[in-house]
Write a protein that holds these residues in place. Structure first.
Motif, PDB file in Angstrom:
ATOM      1  N   ALA A  98       0.879  -1.251   0.216  1.00 29.06           N
ATOM      2  CA  ALA A  98       0.204   0.014   0.053  1.00 29.06           C
ATOM      3  C   ALA A  98       0.645   1.389   0.031  1.00 29.06           C
ATOM      4  O   ALA A  98       1.589   1.449   0.826  1.00 29.06           O
ATOM      5  N   ASN A  99       0.925   1.771  -0.892  1.00 33.17           N
ATOM      6  CA  ASN A  99       1.658   3.208  -1.282  1.00 33.17           C
ATOM      7  C   ASN A  99       1.264   3.912  -2.465  1.00 33.17           C
ATOM      8  O   ASN A  99       0.030   3.776  -2.903  1.00 33.17           O
ATOM      9  N   THR A 100       2.071   5.118  -2.589  1.00 38.32           N
ATOM     10  CA  THR A 100       1.533   5.978  -3.606  1.00 38.32           C
ATOM     11  C   THR A 100       1.622   5.302  -5.036  1.00 38.32           C
ATOM     12  O   THR A 100       2.476   4.194  -4.961  1.00 38.32           O
ATOM     13  N   ARG A 101       1.096   5.883  -6.116  1.00 42.11           N
ATOM     14  CA  ARG A 101       1.448   5.115  -7.317  1.00 42.11           C
ATOM     15  C   ARG A 101       2.869   4.976  -7.636  1.00 42.11           C
ATOM     16  O   ARG A 101       3.248   3.906  -8.201  1.00 42.11           O
ATOM     17  N   GLU A 102       3.613   5.929  -7.405  1.00 44.87           N
ATOM     18  CA  GLU A 102       5.019   5.899  -7.599  1.00 44.87           C
ATOM     19  C   GLU A 102       5.858   4.602  -6.928  1.00 44.87           C
ATOM     20  O   GLU A 102       6.640   4.240  -7.400  1.00 44.87           O
ATOM     21  N   LEU A 103       5.262   4.575  -5.721  1.00 43.24           N
ATOM     22  CA  LEU A 103       6.101   3.736  -4.932  1.00 43.24           C
ATOM     23  C   LEU A 103       5.414   2.320  -4.799  1.00 43.24           C
ATOM     24  O   LEU A 103       6.290   1.467  -4.248  1.00 43.24           O
ATOM     25  N   VAL A 104       4.326   2.111  -5.086  1.00 46.12           N
ATOM     26  CA  VAL A 104       3.673   0.760  -4.938  1.00 46.12           C
ATOM     27  C   VAL A 104       4.315  -0.274  -5.520  1.00 46.12           C
ATOM     28  O   VAL A 104       4.602  -0.086  -6.818  1.00 46.12           O
ATOM     29  N   GLY A 105       4.496  -1.558  -4.712  1.00 43.56           N
ATOM     30  CA  GLY A 105       5.378  -2.312  -5.558  1.00 43.56           C
ATOM     31  C   GLY A 105       6.841  -2.538  -5.458  1.00 43.56           C
ATOM     32  O   GLY A 105       7.493  -3.110  -5.961  1.00 43.56           O
ATOM     33  N   SER A 106       7.357  -1.335  -4.819  1.00 40.32           N
ATOM     34  CA  SER A 106       8.699  -1.260  -4.271  1.00 40.32           C
ATOM     35  C   SER A 106       9.201  -2.429  -3.760  1.00 40.32           C
ATOM     36  O   SER A 106       8.393  -3.154  -2.864  1.00 40.32           O
ATOM     37  N   ALA A 107      10.170  -3.036  -3.857  1.00 41.01           N
ATOM     38  CA  ALA A 107      10.871  -4.216  -3.507  1.00 41.01           C
ATOM     39  C   ALA A 107      12.167  -4.208  -2.832  1.00 41.01           C
ATOM     40  O   ALA A 107      13.078  -3.323  -3.621  1.00 41.01           O
ATOM     41  N   TYR A 137      17.822 -11.189  -7.619  1.00 43.89           N
ATOM     42  CA  TYR A 137      17.379 -11.136  -9.130  1.00 43.89           C
ATOM     43  C   TYR A 137      16.045 -10.803  -9.128  1.00 43.89           C
ATOM     44  O   TYR A 137      15.437  -9.717  -9.928  1.00 43.89           O
ATOM     45  N   LEU A 138      15.128 -11.541  -8.258  1.00 42.36           N
ATOM     46  CA  LEU A 138      13.738 -11.328  -8.182  1.00 42.36           C
ATOM     47  C   LEU A 138      13.286  -9.703  -7.777  1.00 42.36           C
ATOM     48  O   LEU A 138      12.760  -9.105  -8.195  1.00 42.36           O
ATOM     49  N   ALA A 139      14.313  -9.439  -6.758  1.00 40.23           N
ATOM     50  CA  ALA A 139      14.121  -7.974  -6.383  1.00 40.23           C
ATOM     51  C   ALA A 139      14.240  -7.073  -7.324  1.00 40.23           C
ATOM     52  O   ALA A 139      13.596  -5.868  -7.537  1.00 40.23           O
ATOM     53  N   TYR A 140      15.332  -7.379  -8.000  1.00 41.49           N
ATOM     54  CA  TYR A 140      15.673  -6.330  -9.178  1.00 41.49           C
ATOM     55  C   TYR A 140      14.589  -6.151 -10.313  1.00 41.49           C
ATOM     56  O   TYR A 140      14.290  -5.186 -10.822  1.00 41.49           O
ATOM     57  N   TYR A 141      14.059  -7.314 -10.727  1.00 41.03           N
ATOM     58  CA  TYR A 141      12.871  -7.450 -11.755  1.00 41.03           C
ATOM     59  C   TYR A 141      11.632  -6.715 -11.130  1.00 41.03           C
ATOM     60  O   TYR A 141      11.060  -6.011 -11.927  1.00 41.03           O
ATOM     61  N   LEU A 142      11.423  -7.003  -9.652  1.00 43.37           N
ATOM     62  CA  LEU A 142      10.240  -6.435  -9.189  1.00 43.37           C
ATOM     63  C   LEU A 142      10.067  -4.884  -9.308  1.00 43.37           C
ATOM     64  O   LEU A 142       9.256  -4.183  -9.394  1.00 43.37           O
ATOM     65  N   GLY A 143      11.579  -4.230  -9.140  1.00 36.80           N
ATOM     66  CA  GLY A 143      11.719  -3.080  -9.313  1.00 36.80           C
ATOM     67  C   GLY A 143      11.663  -2.137 -10.583  1.00 36.80           C
ATOM     68  O   GLY A 143      11.563  -1.108 -10.539  1.00 36.80           O
ATOM     69  N   THR A 144      11.405  -3.151 -11.702  1.00 33.14           N
ATOM     70  CA  THR A 144      11.444  -2.626 -13.053  1.00 33.14           C
ATOM     71  C   THR A 144      10.127  -1.934 -13.357  1.00 33.14           C
ATOM     72  O   THR A 144       9.266  -2.173 -12.904  1.00 33.14           O
ATOM     73  N   ARG A 145      10.105  -0.979 -14.187  1.00 27.75           N
ATOM     74  CA  ARG A 145       8.953  -0.278 -14.501  1.00 27.75           C
ATOM     75  C   ARG A 145       7.962  -1.389 -15.289  1.00 27.75           C
ATOM     76  O   ARG A 145       6.508  -1.145 -14.956  1.00 27.75           O
ATOM     77  N   LEU A 146       8.514  -2.309 -16.108  1.00 25.16           N
ATOM     78  CA  LEU A 146       8.002  -3.228 -16.551  1.00 25.16           C
ATOM     79  C   LEU A 146       7.070  -3.869 -15.671  1.00 25.16           C
ATOM     80  O   LEU A 146       5.614  -4.175 -15.556  1.00 25.16           O
ATOM     81  N   ALA A 147       7.577  -4.377 -14.541  1.00 20.70           N
ATOM     82  CA  ALA A 147       6.860  -5.451 -13.686  1.00 20.70           C
ATOM     83  C   ALA A 147       5.947  -4.388 -12.643  1.00 20.70           C
ATOM     84  O   ALA A 147       4.621  -4.799 -12.388  1.00 20.70           O
ATOM     85  N   LYS A 148       6.482  -3.180 -12.348  1.00 20.10           N
ATOM     86  CA  LYS A 148       5.571  -2.215 -11.594  1.00 20.10           C
ATOM     87  C   LYS A 148       4.259  -1.894 -12.428  1.00 20.10           C
ATOM     88  O   LYS A 148       3.229  -1.860 -11.528  1.00 20.10           O
ATOM     89  N   SER A 149       4.487  -1.496 -13.404  1.00 17.75           N
ATOM     90  CA  SER A 149       3.023  -1.375 -14.166  1.00 17.75           C
ATOM     91  C   SER A 149       2.080  -2.327 -14.454  1.00 17.75           C
ATOM     92  O   SER A 149       0.995  -2.092 -14.301  1.00 17.75           O
ATOM     93  N   GLN A 150       2.931  -3.598 -14.332  1.00 19.09           N
ATOM     94  CA  GLN A 150       1.678  -4.909 -14.496  1.00 19.09           C
ATOM     95  C   GLN A 150       0.989  -4.915 -13.098  1.00 19.09           C
ATOM     96  O   GLN A 150      -0.168  -5.287 -13.124  1.00 19.09           O
ATOM     97  N   MET A 151       1.905  -4.983 -11.995  1.00 19.99           N
ATOM     98  CA  MET A 151       1.055  -4.878 -10.591  1.00 19.99           C
ATOM     99  C   MET A 151       0.151  -3.866 -10.513  1.00 19.99           C
ATOM    100  O   MET A 151      -0.913  -4.051  -9.832  1.00 19.99           O
ATOM    101  N   GLU A 152       0.449  -2.725 -10.948  1.00 18.62           N
ATOM    102  CA  GLU A 152      -0.579  -1.566 -10.770  1.00 18.62           C
ATOM    103  C   GLU A 152      -2.049  -1.743 -11.358  1.00 18.62           C
ATOM    104  O   GLU A 152      -2.866  -1.314 -11.182  1.00 18.62           O
ATOM    105  N   LEU A 153      -1.866  -2.532 -12.435  1.00 16.87           N
ATOM    106  CA  LEU A 153      -2.998  -2.898 -13.276  1.00 16.87           C
ATOM    107  C   LEU A 153      -3.893  -3.500 -12.328  1.00 16.87           C
ATOM    108  O   LEU A 153      -5.290  -3.472 -12.583  1.00 16.87           O
ATOM    109  N   ASP A 154      -3.588  -4.362 -11.447  1.00 14.29           N
ATOM    110  CA  ASP A 154      -4.312  -5.146 -10.411  1.00 14.29           C
ATOM    111  C   ASP A 154      -4.621  -4.156  -8.900  1.00 14.29           C
ATOM    112  O   ASP A 154      -5.246  -4.819  -8.132  1.00 14.29           O
ATOM    113  N   ALA A 155      -4.080  -2.941  -9.060  1.00 12.10           N
ATOM    114  CA  ALA A 155      -4.089  -2.236  -7.935  1.00 12.10           C
ATOM    115  C   ALA A 155      -5.688  -1.698  -7.874  1.00 12.10           C
ATOM    116  O   ALA A 155      -6.313  -1.580  -8.672  1.00 12.10           O
TER     117      ALA A 155
END
Length: 456
Positions: A98-107, A137-155
């Protein structure tokens, strides 16, 4: 740095991922997750745990930026029994739920065992199957814009404030998965390269901080000592002010200015019709400038008796709630392009008399001296507020008008130079940050081949 691509690629069949190295798998995060859980939300103190025998509950900001910061916690009251199964262990992957749009999904990965630090409810803790996945490696991937944008779709949640992601947003996320040894190599490469970039960013941020100090020192010296280093001096009689040029006056600000708090316009009458008159609210008062990103308007009529609250070019305005923010005092000069606008409550208008230049008053109220004047009465207050009486009682030096003008011209010239240097450093930080993000994304999606890269 120019790095090669892999020799052979295949279509991932996922539009937002594109091509992947031919020998990489494409899996969902749940395949490599041995567990995922959400923490708890006790009522904590507003300060962190400081000793090993004190318990703390993590704040969501502990993973902002992709690095775990153990200091971002709140102390658990002694009367509450700690839920020890939420203790953080080396290798735990924390994800901002739970965070702002910019930071939600940070890992970020927890680098060590923290027995007395507990998982909070705004974070997920994911533990990975070490036989399949390197957690860094997983943490680096989750921090990419690609991954975060996909997680945001379900936010869920308001798009402009707090967003929430469910466990499925993480577990169902598709991720490229190279062999374990290759993941280790990518993570090691990124650790090494991002550390170098982070060091460069830190240098620029240090320069930005020094420029901010220089900015304050330039203003403070000019408005309290003047421009003539050979001028005879006298004791001002004020501890913080010390000596001032002998021909200057010293007195309370209230003798030289008038102060008018804004009118209590009822919010029910606010509108978004830009043919009406803008209202100057606290949110519009920045440090040294008025900001109009968020604007509401008011419909005037001939009998509204609001002329007193009309602002004019040369008026100084100050935010009365939270007057001091990280970048300085929220005080600004009203300019012609800010008009017309009306003064709303919690903002005050300061009109200098004939013996004070508006720019000089603005610089004095933006100084550290004014901060020191009101800070003792606002320390510890959840929403600091200053009053007209506090402004009026502030003791100020008053040079002759002509000299005030020269001082203000000098300050504006010097600040222009410092601001230009600051913009260069801010641009460098932005470019380095973008480079860092691009490098991580390229490595964890296989767009570059780092297997033969020497990181030592």
């Amino acid at each position: 740095m120019t790095l090669p691509r892999y020799g052979e690629y295949r279509d991932s069949t996922v539009e937002w991922l594109g091509q992947l190295p031919a020998h990489w798998e494409l899996v969902r995060v749940k395949r490599i997750a041995s567990s995922i859980e959400q923490g708890w939300s006790p009522q904590c103190e507003n300060f962190p745990a400081e000793t090993p025998d004190e318990w703390g509950v993590m704040k969501v900001g502990c993973v902002n930026g992709g690095t775990f910061r153990s200091s971002e916690n709140k102390k658990l009251p002694a009367e509450l029994q700690p839920m020890e199964h939420y203790s953080l262990k080396r290798g735990d992957l924390l994800i901002s739920r739970a965070n702002t749009r910019e930071l939600v999904g940070s890992a970020a990965v927890v680098p060590d065992n923290f027995h007395n630090l507990l998982l909070c409810d705004k974070l997920y803790r994911l533990r990975a199957d070490k036989s399949q996945c390197v957690v860094t490696y997983l943490a680096y991937y989750l921090g990419t814009r690609l991954a975060k944008s996909q997680m945001e779709l379900d936010a869920t949640g308001a798009s402009s404030s707090m967003l929430n992601i469910g466990q499925s947003a993480v577990l169902d996320l598709l991720m490229p998965l190279p062999r374990l040894a290759e993941q280790e190599g990518i993570a090691t490469f990124l650790d090494h390269e991002t550390a170098k970039i982070d060091a460069l960013i830190a240098e620029q941020e240090k320069l930005i901080a020094l420029l901010a100090e220089k900015r304050q020192a330039t203003i403070s010296h000019a408005v309290t000592r003047g421009l003539d280093s050979d001028a005879p001096m006298k004791d001002s009689g004020v501890a913080w002010l010390g000596e001032v040029p002998a021909h200057w006056k010293v007195g309370k600000a209230g003798f030289y200015i008038s102060i008018l708090p804004g009118y209590a316009f009822p919010s029910a009458g606010f509108c978004l019709d830009d043919t009406k008159v803008r209202l100057l609210r606290g949110v519009n008062v920045g440090v040294g400038e008025l900001r109009w990103e968020e604007v509401v308007y008011w419909k005037r009529n001939e009998a509204d008796r609001l002329d007193l609250f009309e602002l004019r070019a040369g008026d100084v305005v100050i935010g009365m709630d939270r007057p001091l923010i990280s970048t300085g005092m929220r005080v600004a000069l009203v300019k012609a392009n800010d008009l017309p606008c009306l003064l709303l409550q919690r903002v005050a208008k300061i009109q200098p008399g004939d013996s004070v230049d508006p720019r000089f008053i603005m610089r004095l109220l933006g100084s550290r001296a004014f901060e020191a004047h009101f800070a003792p009465e606002t320390t510890g207050v959840s929403v600091p507020h200053i009053s007209g009486e506090q402004i009026a009682s502030f003791v100020i030096p008053v040079p002759p008008m002509e000299e005030q003008g020269r001082i203000c011209d000098f300050i504006e010239t010097e600040l222009g130079k410092l601001d230009a240097l600051n913009r260069e450093s801010q641009r460098a930080v932005s470019l380095l940050t973008e480079r860092r993000s691009a490098l991580i994304a390229a490595a964890v999606t296989g767009q570059i081949d780092v297997r033969d890269t020497v990181t030592a």
